[in-house]
Design a protein around this motif. Structure first.
Motif, PDB file in Angstrom:
ATOM      1  N   ILE A   1       0.842  -1.199   0.000  1.00 28.94           N
ATOM      2  CA  ILE A   1       0.000   0.000   0.000  1.00 28.94           C
ATOM      3  C   ILE A   1       0.879   1.251   0.000  1.00 28.94           C
ATOM      4  O   ILE A   1       0.631   2.195  -0.753  1.00 28.94           O
ATOM      5  N   ALA A   2       1.919   1.246   0.828  1.00 26.95           N
ATOM      6  CA  ALA A   2       2.836   2.395   0.879  1.00 26.95           C
ATOM      7  C   ALA A   2       3.566   2.563  -0.443  1.00 26.95           C
ATOM      8  O   ALA A   2       3.753   3.690  -0.912  1.00 26.95           O
ATOM      9  N   TRP A   3       3.981   1.466  -1.054  1.00 30.95           N
ATOM     10  CA  TRP A   3       4.683   1.550  -2.339  1.00 30.95           C
ATOM     11  C   TRP A   3       3.763   2.151  -3.396  1.00 30.95           C
ATOM     12  O   TRP A   3       4.184   3.030  -4.152  1.00 30.95           O
ATOM     13  N   TYR A   4       2.504   1.706  -3.443  1.00 36.06           N
ATOM     14  CA  TYR A   4       1.565   2.227  -4.433  1.00 36.06           C
ATOM     15  C   TYR A   4       1.311   3.724  -4.224  1.00 36.06           C
ATOM     16  O   TYR A   4       1.350   4.505  -5.176  1.00 36.06           O
ATOM     17  N   LEU A   5       1.061   4.117  -2.983  1.00 38.17           N
ATOM     18  CA  LEU A   5       0.777   5.535  -2.712  1.00 38.17           C
ATOM     19  C   LEU A   5       1.995   6.413  -2.989  1.00 38.17           C
ATOM     20  O   LEU A   5       1.865   7.496  -3.564  1.00 38.17           O
TER      21      LEU A   5
END
Length: 160
Positions: free
Chosen positions: A103-107
């Motif tokens: 999720i952090a990588w995508y955001l």
């Protein structure tokens, strides 16, 4: 420069100097403000997370006091009890990290894609953040687990 300009052209408006750093600061004012806001909320969320983790560790130790004392009576050392209590929390931290990293990588990738010059996201950023979270979690939990490990089992078993 100002005095020389006044002698050359006394009727003209004064010179206005602007450095490249000021221009850069004006262009990226919004990003600097966003970074400041994100860092403040990061510290607040880390503090709240540590408080929550401390509360969970305290509750876990209180609920497992009899078990911990029985382990001590049967020969468990303080180190083994601390590892028992901390290990449980480290597993949850690792599971949360495995869920949060994509999720952090995508955001982060979505946010970085709006810039012309981009910094690449290195896997080391995520690895170091997981290690930092585990370290903070262990430091937060270790006090309660050490407290449970140093309890006198006789006093505790008498009352329960």
């Amino acid at each position: 420069m100002q005095s020389l300009w006044k002698t050359i052209a006394p009727d003209e408006s004064p010179l206005v100097f602007t450095s490249l750093a000021e221009i850069y600061r004006d262009i990226h004012k919004e990003e600097f403000r966003t970074a400041r806001i994100v860092s403040v909320f990061t510290w607040i969320s880390m503090l709240l997370s540590c408080m929550g983790l401390f509360g969970l560790a305290w509750y876990s130790v209180e609920c497992r006091t009899k078990e911990i004392c029985l382990r001590k009576v049967n020969g468990a050392t303080e180190k083994q009890i601390v590892l028992l209590v901390c290990g449980r929390f480290v597993k949850w931290i690792i599971w949360a990290s495995l869920l949060g990293i994509p999720i952090a990588w995508y955001l982060a990738n979505t946010w970085i894609s709006q810039f012309v010059y981009r910094a690449e996201l290195s896997p080391w950023i995520f690895i170091m953040s997981v290690l930092l979270v585990i370290m903070i979690g262990i430091i937060t939990v270790i006090r309660q687990s050490w407290y449970a490990a140093t309890l006198n089992p006789i006093d505790t078993l008498k009352t329960e």
